[in-house]
Write a protein that holds these residues in place. Structure first.
Motif, PDB file in Angstrom:
ATOM      1  N   VAL A   7      -4.318  -5.030  -3.202  1.00 45.55           N
ATOM      2  CA  VAL A   7      -3.402  -5.879  -2.444  1.00 45.55           C
ATOM      3  C   VAL A   7      -3.911  -7.309  -2.578  1.00 45.55           C
ATOM      4  N   TYR A   9      -7.295  -0.713  -1.304  1.00 45.64           N
ATOM      5  CA  TYR A   9      -6.937   0.307  -0.328  1.00 45.64           C
ATOM      6  C   TYR A   9      -6.758   1.655  -1.002  1.00 45.64           C
ATOM      7  N   CYS A  57       4.821  -3.614  -3.651  1.00 51.09           N
ATOM      8  CA  CYS A  57       5.377  -4.672  -2.787  1.00 51.09           C
ATOM      9  C   CYS A  57       5.378  -5.965  -3.565  1.00 51.09           C
ATOM     10  N   CYS A  66       1.255  -5.540  -4.069  1.00 50.04           N
ATOM     11  CA  CYS A  66       0.477  -4.306  -3.935  1.00 50.04           C
ATOM     12  C   CYS A  66       0.613  -3.538  -5.253  1.00 50.04           C
ATOM     13  N   VAL A 119      -4.997   1.082  -4.508  1.00 52.08           N
ATOM     14  CA  VAL A 119      -4.043  -0.019  -4.577  1.00 52.08           C
ATOM     15  C   VAL A 119      -4.775  -1.336  -4.342  1.00 52.08           C
TER      16      VAL A 119
END
Length: 122
Positions: free
Chosen positions: A42, A32, A64, A51, A40
């Motif tokens: 994920v 992303y 995350c 993440c 990023v």
């Protein structure tokens, strides 16, 4: 007989509604782009969501960390933001569809929150 006249129209309307509904991804894994330009990655590991920034000022920063699956996305209490001191963690939620991911982190209960929308890179 009157009911049969409307059956094709009802079926066509139902099919059109299904096609117009945005696709929901079954898994948020992927790459992303954040609005600030960071890339990023994920991914899921042992059913938990992670993440990690792969390109940007804070390369390898984990945003995350081990979020758990919920009915609507993922939730966790160890979320971090690259612009905040490393000791600070936030309660966070992640929701997603086939083209984007929305991430929201809150501190002090839900009195201070920030959110971002990331675009999925194919």
């Amino acid at each position: 007989m009157t009911r049969l006249k409307f059956a094709p129209a009802i079926l066509a309307a139902g099919a059109a509604m299904l096609l117009a509904t945005p696709a929901i991804a079954s898994d948020p894994s992927g790459t992303y782009k954040r609005k600030n330009g960071d890339t990023v990655r994920v991914f899921l590991s042992k059913g938990k969501l992670y993440c990690r920034i792969t390109k940007g000022k804070k390369k390898n920063f984990e945003m995350c960390h081990g979020m758990a699956k919920t009915a609507t996305g993922y939730y966790g209490k160890k979320m971090k933001h690259p612009g905040m001191p490393g000791f600070m963690t936030f309660n966070g939620t992640v929701t997603y569809n086939a083209t984007s991911l929305s991430i929201k982190g809150c501190a002090m209960g839900k009195s201070m929150c920030d959110k971002e929308k990331w675009s999925k890179i194919s």
